[in-house]
Motif scaffolding. Sequence first.
Motif, short mmCIF file in Angstrom:
data_model
loop_
_atom_site.label_atom_id
_atom_site.label_comp_id
_atom_site.label_asym_id
_atom_site.label_seq_id
_atom_site.Cartn_x
_atom_site.Cartn_y
_atom_site.Cartn_z
N GLN A 155 0.83 -1.21 0.00
CA GLN A 155 0.00 0.00 0.00
C GLN A 155 0.87 1.26 0.00
N GLN A 156 2.16 1.10 0.29
CA GLN A 156 3.04 2.27 0.39
C GLN A 156 4.43 1.90 -0.10
N VAL A 201 8.38 3.77 0.10
CA VAL A 201 9.17 4.91 0.58
C VAL A 201 10.55 4.81 -0.04
N VAL A 248 -1.62 2.78 -4.10
CA VAL A 248 -0.27 2.82 -3.51
C VAL A 248 0.14 4.28 -3.31
N ARG A 249 0.69 4.57 -2.12
CA ARG A 249 1.27 5.88 -1.85
C ARG A 249 2.77 5.76 -2.00
N CYS A 250 3.35 6.54 -2.89
CA CYS A 250 4.81 6.49 -3.06
C CYS A 250 5.41 7.80 -2.56
N CYS A 310 4.05 10.54 -7.29
CA CYS A 310 4.72 10.40 -5.98
C CYS A 310 4.54 11.67 -5.16
N GLY A 357 4.33 9.41 6.77
CA GLY A 357 4.15 8.11 6.13
C GLY A 357 4.02 6.98 7.12
N MET A 369 1.95 4.01 9.03
CA MET A 369 0.94 3.06 8.54
C MET A 369 -0.01 2.58 9.65
N GLU A 423 -1.50 -2.69 6.86
CA GLU A 423 -0.83 -2.12 5.69
C GLU A 423 0.59 -2.65 5.57
N ALA A 435 4.41 -1.80 3.50
CA ALA A 435 5.21 -0.89 2.67
C ALA A 435 6.45 -1.61 2.15
N THR A 486 10.13 -0.40 1.29
CA THR A 486 10.88 0.81 1.58
C THR A 486 12.37 0.60 1.39
#
Lengths: 423, 163
Positions: free
Chosen positions: A293-294, A296, A324-326, A353, A369, A371, A375, A377, A379
């Motif tokens: 979902q993420q 970094v 997705v959060r980048c 992004c 950022g 979570m 979730e 990530a 990273t």
Amino acid sequence: MGMTMTQKILAHHAGLDSVKAGDLIEAKLDLVLGNDITTPVAITTFDKTGFTKIFDKDKIAIVLDHYTPCKDIKSAELCHQAREFAKRFSITHLYDVGTVGIEHALLPEQGLTAPGDLIIGADSHTCTYGALGAFSTGVGSTDMAAGMAMGENWFKVPAAIQVELTGTLQPYVSGKDVILHLIGEIGVDGALYQSLEFTGEGVASLSMDDRFTIANMAIEAGAKNGIFPVDEKTIEYITGRVNRPYTVYEADPDAEYARKVVIDLNTLKPTVSLPHLPSNTRTIDEVEGMEIQQAVIGSCTNGRISDLRAAAEILKGRQVAAGVRCIVIPATQAIYLQAMEEGLMKTFIEAGCAVSTPTCGPCLGGHMGVMCAGERAVTTTNRNFVGRMGHVKSEVVLASPAVAAASAVAGCLKDPAKLEKGE
Amino acid sequence: MARGTCFKYGDNVDTDVIIPARYLNAPSPEELAKHCMEDIDPAYATAVKPGDIVVGGWNFGCGSSREHAPMAIQASGAACVIAASFARIFYRNAINIGFPILECPEAAEAIASGDTVAVNFSTGEIVDETTGKTYQAAAFPPFIEEIIRHGGLLPYLKARQDG
């Protein structure tokens, strides 16, 4: 019996002709570092003890990088305490919002770390400067306070593990994959109380950014420090940055190593660490498809210009997957500016992004950022412990910038080479 | 001397679970104690009593350099930590703040949560009164003994500086 690079630096700073593993020594410090979490604790204990002087105003660096720009009132108070201390003693190297970068990218960039130095920092990733052929190690706040007051500290001379690198890295494989692979091989306490001494013909092919990444995560194998020999690339990097004399140390040919590990760079694949230990490694082909979902991209491990270039190469002309959060975080202002000039920021923003000012923020679940439960990530940071980036039921997968970027596009763990081929 | 109930955890107890980073913005011992071990054992902070003992496996305290980790355990009321081995920064930090730690793989493996254990800091003897077994922790080098005797690194250095 000969000495390792680490042992030679320690001996020299202790005023001794030679030392051996296990010796307890007192040695002079070239630099003492702290951040906005550790420095306030050091100041409190410094004052409580009754110290009234620092050893050298030019050899202390206070870098306000973890919770900054301050995330809440309490963190603002910590920064205030650090600023006032810096003012009280006219400390030269205070880095605050606007000039601050992530400490372990910033200090080498500013020329504060040089080959042969002995550096302690109240941050575990202080071992990063071993990339320059320095001895540097993470300590706590009391050690920082002692270092600031006395300009020296005690050390137990470490035994060493020799890590011999052969061959050259293949496309989409980076320093991050080297260090994750090594930690997977020897474990999170595989180098406990020891130094990791990187040697071999493979070193020459590694960029300085790759070396910083590798030395940075020596602590994740339990090591006291990681260290690289000084070569042309090191000298090229420090030229124009380090404006003082420095000493290049080499290991003796008969230096004693407790153990030797050989890594063939030719055969390394992109490697990730699954939750919840950095040693829980897999090659990317074993774990492709795991949802995220993420993403970094940043940190003291992988927020340097070549890391951003590697991510941008993947993200150019593509979009971060829906859901997705980048988050992209250049490690310093200079890196930020260079990335802008090279057009990387345009690439990141067009890909969807979020780009942040330099901060450690999400790496430690501080801010920028965090979570919630459930979730996951991917990273480019350095730790994937339980709760590291937020809720205890969130998960962190450690990876290189190329893998993180490819995964951000795919919405799941993805081999960048396959993404490029359209697979 | 210490005598108390043991709280036992596994290998690689990291500093993020000992004291999560979300609480590092308030580094007073009282605040840290409230959240000690929260991400590995939410019941610890309310269950622990003065003199109790934390037991871990290999590589206890790995991860960050935050001195807040031994500070939190000390402030929670625990008398000491017994582990098979300690991560080196945690080891230094505990000694530097004058918080007793004992390295003893046999005791760390055998002691169970809830056992009553007595520790003699001057001899390193660990007695599990629940099982009746006795263990011997590794001795500190004399230099480190000196730091512990002064109550931590800074009192030791100050005493030396003041002559």
